[in-house]
Design an enzyme around this catalytic site. Structure first.
Site, short mmCIF file in Angstrom:
data_model
loop_
_atom_site.label_atom_id
_atom_site.label_comp_id
_atom_site.label_asym_id
_atom_site.label_seq_id
_atom_site.Cartn_x
_atom_site.Cartn_y
_atom_site.Cartn_z
N GLN A 153 0.82 -1.20 0.00
CA GLN A 153 0.00 0.00 0.00
C GLN A 153 0.86 1.26 0.00
O GLN A 153 0.57 2.21 -0.74
CB GLN A 153 -0.93 0.00 1.21
CG GLN A 153 -2.08 -0.98 1.11
CD GLN A 153 -3.08 -0.82 2.23
OE1 GLN A 153 -2.76 -0.32 3.31
NE2 GLN A 153 -4.31 -1.25 1.99
N ASP B 77 3.42 1.47 12.44
CA ASP B 77 2.40 0.81 13.26
C ASP B 77 1.68 1.86 14.11
O ASP B 77 2.34 2.62 14.84
CB ASP B 77 3.08 -0.23 14.15
CG ASP B 77 2.08 -1.11 14.90
OD1 ASP B 77 0.89 -0.76 14.97
OD2 ASP B 77 2.51 -2.15 15.44
N ALA B 78 0.36 1.90 14.01
CA ALA B 78 -0.42 2.89 14.78
C ALA B 78 -0.32 2.68 16.28
O ALA B 78 -0.60 3.61 17.05
CB ALA B 78 -1.89 2.82 14.35
N GLU C 184 -11.67 3.35 8.23
CA GLU C 184 -11.79 1.89 8.15
C GLU C 184 -10.52 1.15 8.54
O GLU C 184 -10.22 0.07 8.03
CB GLU C 184 -12.27 1.46 6.76
CG GLU C 184 -13.73 1.77 6.53
CD GLU C 184 -14.21 1.43 5.13
OE1 GLU C 184 -13.66 0.51 4.49
OE2 GLU C 184 -15.15 2.11 4.67
N HIS D 190 -8.86 -3.03 12.53
CA HIS D 190 -7.68 -3.89 12.41
C HIS D 190 -6.68 -3.68 13.54
O HIS D 190 -5.61 -4.30 13.54
CB HIS D 190 -6.97 -3.62 11.08
CG HIS D 190 -7.79 -3.96 9.88
ND1 HIS D 190 -8.24 -5.24 9.63
CD2 HIS D 190 -8.25 -3.20 8.85
CE1 HIS D 190 -8.93 -5.25 8.50
NE2 HIS D 190 -8.97 -4.02 8.02
#
Length: 288
Positions: free
Chosen positions: A109, A132-133, A150, A154
């Site tokens: 992505q 990484d969030a 969205e 996850h």
């Protein structure tokens, strides 16, 4: 005795990244990737039942619904958590003049988002990173607003992600997110199987205000926008799969792009969430 259905395990960032590495190429074939414009791999939004927006227009409309609440303008700094292939970030940068940093756990992505940014007249205002969030690689108060379209479903720990988003947000800045929730008290086996396959979880709508407040944020808005998004989006995806006679190579792809075939749609809901980092020394809201 009624059999108890186990909840799906929390998503693992590495596995979600690998999933989207595989799904991104399939999405380009299924949705129709335009190298100049990119594509939206999220749901559409129709304001009214008789809206005549096409699916592509409706996916842009969902981005705009979030943008209306972000309150960001020229010179602002926006963080896009779970940026996909970059189409929403590019749209927001073009419409507002803001700079947008997008992150994803999918290398595929990010590569496509970077390629899309290079095709725009304003590549210097777009930055896409593999990150990484759960541990955002940015200093405190780095951004004027944060969006998560969205991607919350996850996350291994929603509260940790909201706390990280709060940390990198300036005081007074807004977070706008979408998330999936279960509309029935008892989750159906099909929905749980779908969540496990997609590396995702749903949340109870009644738990969301407390989740936001416990994360140190001021809760501003919670809207169930299921009716404006899911039915027509899922119907379009199912119809496109039939028109193309698209043959999916695996169950994961079928879950993503023909969800009506694997899920009891009325059991799934879709939320729009708006929160704010409180101003330093500002009084607590009355509903806290």
């Amino acid at each position: 005795m009624e059999e108890r259905i186990a909840a799906p395990a929390a998503p693992v960032a590495e596995e979600v990244g690998q999933l989207y590495d595989r799904m991104t190429g399939i999405a380009a074939d299924f949705l129709g990737d335009d190298a100049q414009l990119g594509y939206n791999a999220h749901l559409g939004y129709w304001d009214t039942p008789d809206s005549e927006l096409t699916y592509d227009e409706a996916t842009d409309r969902l981005t705009d619904v979030m943008l209306e609440r972000l309150r960001i303008g020229a010179g602002g700094r926006l963080l896009d958590v779970g940026c996909g292939v970059g189409a929403p970030a590019v749209r927001i940068a073009r419409l507002t003049g803001a700079s947008v940093t997008g992150i994803s756990v999918s290398g595929e992505q990010i590569a496509r988002a970077e390629a899309l940014a290079r095709e725009t007249p304003f590549p210097d205002r777009l930055d896409f990173r593999l990150a990484d969030a759960m541990e955002l690689p940015f200093p405190d108060a780095s951004f004027d607003a944060v969006m998560a379209l969205e991607s919350m479903c996850h996350m291994p720990d929603r509260m940790q992600v909201y706390r990280e988003m709060r940390r990198v947000l300036r005081p007074g800045g807004r977070i706008v997110a979408t998330d999936f929730h279960g509309r029935s008290a008892s989750p159906c086996p099909d929905r749980l199987a779908l969540q496990q396959t997609m590396g995702s979880t749903t949340v109870r709508i009644d738990d969301y205000p407390q989740l936001i407040r416990t994360s140190g944020l001021r809760f501003l808005e919670l809207r169930d926008i299921t009716d404006e998004t899911l039915p027509r989006s899922f119907a379009f995806l199912a119809e496109r799969a039939e028109q193309l006679r698209f043959e999916f190579d695996d169950t994961e792809a079928a879950c993503f792009y023909n969800p009506q075939s694997v899920i009891d749609v009325p059991a799934l809901g879709y939320l729009l969430v708006v929160a704010q980092r409180p101003l330093v020394g500002a009084p607590r809201p009355l509903d806290d």
